[in-house]
Design a protein around this motif. Structure first.
Motif, PDB file in Angstrom:
ATOM      1  N   LYS A 218      35.782 -14.154  85.238  1.00 49.16           N
ATOM      2  CA  LYS A 218      36.341 -14.313  83.888  1.00 49.16           C
ATOM      3  C   LYS A 218      37.768 -13.764  83.865  1.00 49.16           C
ATOM      4  O   LYS A 218      38.037 -12.718  84.451  1.00 49.16           O
ATOM      5  CB  LYS A 218      35.470 -13.555  82.880  1.00 49.16           C
ATOM      6  N   ASP A 219      38.671 -14.482  83.199  1.00 45.66           N
ATOM      7  CA  ASP A 219      40.051 -14.027  83.074  1.00 45.66           C
ATOM      8  C   ASP A 219      40.170 -13.103  81.859  1.00 45.66           C
ATOM      9  O   ASP A 219      40.080 -13.558  80.713  1.00 45.66           O
ATOM     10  CB  ASP A 219      40.986 -15.236  82.930  1.00 45.66           C
ATOM     11  N   ILE A 220      40.358 -11.818  82.142  1.00 43.45           N
ATOM     12  CA  ILE A 220      40.443 -10.802  81.075  1.00 43.45           C
ATOM     13  C   ILE A 220      41.622 -11.075  80.133  1.00 43.45           C
ATOM     14  O   ILE A 220      41.565 -10.772  78.947  1.00 43.45           O
ATOM     15  CB  ILE A 220      40.525  -9.387  81.714  1.00 43.45           C
ATOM     16  N   VAL A 221      42.691 -11.676  80.663  1.00 48.52           N
ATOM     17  CA  VAL A 221      43.874 -11.986  79.838  1.00 48.52           C
ATOM     18  C   VAL A 221      43.490 -12.884  78.665  1.00 48.52           C
ATOM     19  O   VAL A 221      44.022 -12.762  77.561  1.00 48.52           O
ATOM     20  CB  VAL A 221      44.987 -12.633  80.708  1.00 48.52           C
ATOM     21  N   GLN A 222      42.544 -13.797  78.906  1.00 49.70           N
ATOM     22  CA  GLN A 222      42.139 -14.756  77.871  1.00 49.70           C
ATOM     23  C   GLN A 222      40.971 -14.257  77.011  1.00 49.70           C
ATOM     24  O   GLN A 222      40.585 -14.929  76.051  1.00 49.70           O
ATOM     25  CB  GLN A 222      41.726 -16.088  78.528  1.00 49.70           C
ATOM     26  N   ALA A 223      40.409 -13.089  77.336  1.00 49.97           N
ATOM     27  CA  ALA A 223      39.230 -12.585  76.608  1.00 49.97           C
ATOM     28  C   ALA A 223      39.599 -12.126  75.199  1.00 49.97           C
ATOM     29  O   ALA A 223      40.693 -11.602  74.965  1.00 49.97           O
ATOM     30  CB  ALA A 223      38.597 -11.440  77.382  1.00 49.97           C
ATOM     31  N   SER A 224      38.676 -12.307  74.269  1.00 55.14           N
ATOM     32  CA  SER A 224      38.894 -11.841  72.893  1.00 55.14           C
ATOM     33  C   SER A 224      38.630 -10.337  72.823  1.00 55.14           C
ATOM     34  O   SER A 224      38.033  -9.763  73.737  1.00 55.14           O
ATOM     35  CB  SER A 224      37.934 -12.561  71.944  1.00 55.14           C
ATOM     36  N   GLU A 225      39.051  -9.710  71.735  1.00 51.95           N
ATOM     37  CA  GLU A 225      38.826  -8.267  71.559  1.00 51.95           C
ATOM     38  C   GLU A 225      37.330  -7.961  71.538  1.00 51.95           C
ATOM     39  O   GLU A 225      36.889  -6.950  72.087  1.00 51.95           O
ATOM     40  CB  GLU A 225      39.504  -7.781  70.275  1.00 51.95           C
ATOM     41  N   LYS A 226      36.539  -8.860  70.953  1.00 52.10           N
ATOM     42  CA  LYS A 226      35.087  -8.657  70.895  1.00 52.10           C
ATOM     43  C   LYS A 226      34.483  -8.662  72.304  1.00 52.10           C
ATOM     44  O   LYS A 226      33.621  -7.846  72.632  1.00 52.10           O
ATOM     45  CB  LYS A 226      34.457  -9.767  70.037  1.00 52.10           C
ATOM     46  N   GLU A 227      34.965  -9.578  73.139  1.00 47.65           N
ATOM     47  CA  GLU A 227      34.491  -9.653  74.527  1.00 47.65           C
ATOM     48  C   GLU A 227      34.906  -8.395  75.308  1.00 47.65           C
ATOM     49  O   GLU A 227      34.142  -7.871  76.116  1.00 47.65           O
ATOM     50  CB  GLU A 227      35.057 -10.906  75.210  1.00 47.65           C
ATOM     51  N   MET A 228      36.130  -7.920  75.036  1.00 47.43           N
ATOM     52  CA  MET A 228      36.632  -6.724  75.727  1.00 47.43           C
ATOM     53  C   MET A 228      35.834  -5.480  75.348  1.00 47.43           C
ATOM     54  O   MET A 228      35.631  -4.590  76.171  1.00 47.43           O
ATOM     55  CB  MET A 228      38.120  -6.501  75.419  1.00 47.43           C
ATOM     56  N   GLN A 229      35.369  -5.421  74.111  1.00 47.90           N
ATOM     57  CA  GLN A 229      34.569  -4.274  73.672  1.00 47.90           C
ATOM     58  C   GLN A 229      33.260  -4.172  74.450  1.00 47.90           C
ATOM     59  O   GLN A 229      32.725  -3.091  74.638  1.00 47.90           O
ATOM     60  CB  GLN A 229      34.302  -4.369  72.164  1.00 47.90           C
ATOM     61  N   LYS A 230      32.759  -5.321  74.911  1.00 45.44           N
ATOM     62  CA  LYS A 230      31.533  -5.322  75.726  1.00 45.44           C
ATOM     63  C   LYS A 230      31.823  -4.890  77.167  1.00 45.44           C
ATOM     64  O   LYS A 230      30.956  -4.364  77.853  1.00 45.44           O
ATOM     65  CB  LYS A 230      30.905  -6.727  75.726  1.00 45.44           C
ATOM     66  N   ILE A 231      33.051  -5.148  77.624  1.00 45.47           N
ATOM     67  CA  ILE A 231      33.432  -4.813  79.006  1.00 45.47           C
ATOM     68  C   ILE A 231      33.851  -3.346  79.119  1.00 45.47           C
ATOM     69  O   ILE A 231      33.446  -2.647  80.047  1.00 45.47           O
ATOM     70  CB  ILE A 231      34.585  -5.745  79.478  1.00 45.47           C
ATOM     71  N   ARG A 232      34.668  -2.868  78.147  1.00 41.86           N
ATOM     72  CA  ARG A 232      35.175  -1.490  78.191  1.00 41.86           C
ATOM     73  C   ARG A 232      34.045  -0.481  78.125  1.00 41.86           C
ATOM     74  O   ARG A 232      33.199  -0.552  77.235  1.00 41.86           O
ATOM     75  CB  ARG A 232      36.117  -1.223  77.018  1.00 41.86           C
TER      76      ARG A 232
END
Length: 344
Positions: free
Chosen positions: A76-90
């Motif tokens: 998955k390209d983190i650059v294109q991820a939404s803030e909601k998706e990033m909250q699951k990754i962080r």
């Protein structure tokens, strides 16, 4: 070679300021492999922290911009991820240990609650289960009497103990990637050694990959498998820790190693790289290091050098590696530092 877990390609990051556009990251590429520690080194302002904060998508949204490039994690390209998706990754897949533990911890919450928080959020644990895990983590990072300490607040801990708590929070969900941004800078030398040993031990247990940001090459020698040297928003050399320390090819890397403090009594003066880092409001046309490089040639001021292959694992961006370039010997002070490293 292990499997790639993180792949960064042609990343460009700018900051928009009143003075103009600061081109902080100017096209960097690097990979992180499973179970390895990659150290990113360079002077202040070289782009180390900006690079790693972009992986977590923690750059300020009001004035920073990822202009181009990819940060691939789990296909998955983190650059294109939404803030909601990033909250699951962080915190779950990618965690970060910051430089100052006091600003990383919430002074109004107990240590226990702060360790339990990612476990409840990401692992969907019940409070009682999360508390058991938090106690185990405190024990794992070497905090005595965890059953008492879990109820205490950050101000009741010393600097070294606070950093251990921050490590416990970062490792709570057993992340695949751990970013450590100068995690020992605020600590004294003895505690620094203990924290580095702890991180190496925990890495084996949790099987995480580490990106270690530092300006201290002494730390790098102890923790890293590979090293990426940054200058002026670019990676100018990358290789295994032995290649970077004993066979560096870029004059900037020679300068960094030469400026390491030595216990050799004959060298009373500390070597300093002359000049100052480039102004990234107006990035230089050729090699950014050319004005500070005593071995610079005419082409260095006109054209940016490509990444030359030294070995399968070692690359450096310097015109000195061009087949027609004159043969240059590293400075004597660099050679002396290598002798000192071998003795150590």
């Amino acid at each position: 070679m292990s499997k790639k877990i993180l792949e960064i390609s042609d990343l460009h990051i700018s900051f928009h300021t009143f003075a103009g556009e600061i081109k902080a990251i100017r096209g960097i590429d690097f990979d992180l492999y499973e179970g390895e520690t990659l150290a990113i080194v360079g002077e202040s302002g070289s782009g180390k922290s900006v690079t790693t904060k972009s992986i977590m998508r923690l750059l300020p949204t009001n004035n920073s911009e990822i202009k181009s490039g990819k940060i691939m994690f789990k296909d998955k390209d983190i650059v294109q991820a939404s803030e909601k998706e990033m909250q699951k990754i962080r915190g779950k897949d990618i965690s970060m240990i910051f430089q100052d533990p006091m600003t990383s911890l919430n002074p109004t919450m107990t240590i226990g609650k702060q360790i339990m928080e990612p476990l409840i959020k990401h692992q969907k644990m019940h409070k009682s289960e999360a508390k058991k895990r938090a106690l185990k983590l405190l024990d794992l990072v070497g905090i005595p009497k965890p059953d008492i300490r879990i109820k205490q607040y950050p101000h009741q801990f010393s600097g070294g103990m606070r950093q251990r708590v921050v490590i416990a929070i970062a490792l709570a969900c057993a992340p695949k990637v751990l970013i450590a941004d100068e995690p020992t800078t605020a600590l004294d030398v003895t505690i620094q050694g203990q924290i580095l040993d702890l991180m190496k031990e925990l890495q084996k247990q949790i099987e995480t990959s580490i990106i270690f940001i530092t300006h201290d090459l002494g730390v790098v020698a102890n923790v890293a498998d590979r090293v990426a040297v940054m200058y002026g928003g670019k990676i100018v050399e990358v290789g295994t820790v032995d290649e970077i320390f004993y066979n560096p090819q870029h004059p900037y890397t020679w300068g960094l190693i030469s400026s390491m403090p030595s216990l050799d009594e004959k060298n009373n003066e500390l070597y300093v790289i002359p000049g100052t880092p480039p102004d990234l409001l107006n990035p230089p046309k050729g090699d950014a290091f050319a004005p500070r490089n005593p071995y610079a040639m005419k082409i260095d001021l006109e054209k940016e050098p490509p990444m030359y292959k030294v070995s399968d694992t070692h690359y450096a961006a310097t015109w000195l590696l061009h087949p027609n370039a004159p043969k240059v010997e590293p400075p004597k002070i660099f050679k002396q530092e290598c002798v000192n490293l071998q003795r150590g």
